[in-house]
Scaffold this motif. Structure first.
Motif, PDB file in Angstrom:
ATOM      1  N   UNK A  47      71.149  39.119 102.237  1.00 38.67           N
ATOM      2  CA  UNK A  47      71.449  37.792 101.689  1.00 38.67           C
ATOM      3  C   UNK A  47      71.868  37.889 100.225  1.00 38.67           C
ATOM      4  N   UNK A  48      71.205  38.758  99.461  1.00 35.92           N
ATOM      5  CA  UNK A  48      71.569  38.942  98.056  1.00 35.92           C
ATOM      6  C   UNK A  48      72.976  39.536  97.943  1.00 35.92           C
ATOM      7  N   UNK A  49      73.303  40.495  98.793  1.00 38.68           N
ATOM      8  CA  UNK A  49      74.649  41.084  98.775  1.00 38.68           C
ATOM      9  C   UNK A  49      75.690  40.033  99.157  1.00 38.68           C
ATOM     10  N   UNK A  50      75.361  39.176 100.102  1.00 33.71           N
ATOM     11  CA  UNK A  50      76.274  38.104 100.503  1.00 33.71           C
ATOM     12  C   UNK A  50      76.512  37.143  99.329  1.00 33.71           C
ATOM     13  N   UNK A  51      75.451  36.796  98.620  1.00 32.89           N
ATOM     14  CA  UNK A  51      75.582  35.920  97.453  1.00 32.89           C
ATOM     15  C   UNK A  51      76.431  36.567  96.364  1.00 32.89           C
ATOM     16  N   UNK A  52      76.205  37.856  96.128  1.00 30.27           N
ATOM     17  CA  UNK A  52      76.981  38.567  95.107  1.00 30.27           C
ATOM     18  C   UNK A  52      78.455  38.658  95.510  1.00 30.27           C
ATOM     19  N   UNK A  53      78.708  38.879  96.782  1.00 31.22           N
ATOM     20  CA  UNK A  53      80.100  38.945  97.258  1.00 31.22           C
ATOM     21  C   UNK A  53      80.769  37.584  97.111  1.00 31.22           C
ATOM     22  N   UNK A  54      80.038  36.527  97.424  1.00 34.46           N
ATOM     23  CA  UNK A  54      80.602  35.182  97.284  1.00 34.46           C
ATOM     24  C   UNK A  54      80.916  34.883  95.822  1.00 34.46           C
ATOM     25  N   UNK A  55      80.037  35.282  94.938  1.00 35.51           N
ATOM     26  CA  UNK A  55      80.275  35.066  93.515  1.00 35.51           C
ATOM     27  C   UNK A  55      81.487  35.867  93.042  1.00 35.51           C
ATOM     28  N   UNK A  56      81.582  37.112  93.482  1.00 33.12           N
ATOM     29  CA  UNK A  56      82.698  37.970  93.074  1.00 33.12           C
ATOM     30  C   UNK A  56      84.019  37.490  93.675  1.00 33.12           C
TER      31      UNK A  56
END
Length: 115
Positions: A47-56
């Motif tokens: 979930x954290x990686x998904x959030x970081x990808x969405x932000x990027x």
């Protein structure tokens, strides 16, 4: 002179059964707890990686056209992490399903005997 045949007391048999079956029950419960702990921690990281990808990725509809190569590489890495994490989560769910079936069968045959 032949010795008379003797059996153990019912209390001793019950204690032996509890110890034997208790160790099996404890092993099943420990494995289930370990899988659940790993799965829950992994889900949080995915979930954290998904959030970081969405932000990027950004919010503009055409941002992918002008995206910096460094950001694109970072997004690709997040996608790989998410895919690997999802695959592992599926495997852990499969293992958990199998162990829950083992637990159910164990409880069906030995309910109340492993304390």
């Amino acid at each position: 002179m032949a010795r008379a045949f003797k059996v153990r007391s019912a209390e001793r048999d019950a204690q032996t059964d509890r110890e034997r079956l208790g160790s099996i029950s404890a092993a099943i419960e420990a494995a289930v707890a370990s899988i659940e702990k790993e799965r829950d921690a992994l889900r949080a990281r995915v979930d954290a990686a998904r959030d970081q990808a969405a932000f990027a990725t950004g919010t503009d509809y055409d941002e992918y056209l002008t995206r910096d190569a460094k950001d694109a590489a970072r997004i690709k890495e997040y996608e790989q992490q998410m895919a690997t994490g999802e695959k592992r989560t599926q495997e852990l769910d499969r293992q958990l399903g199998g162990l829950n079936a083992v637990r159910e069968a164990f409880n069906q045959y030995f309910a109340g005997k492993a304390q």
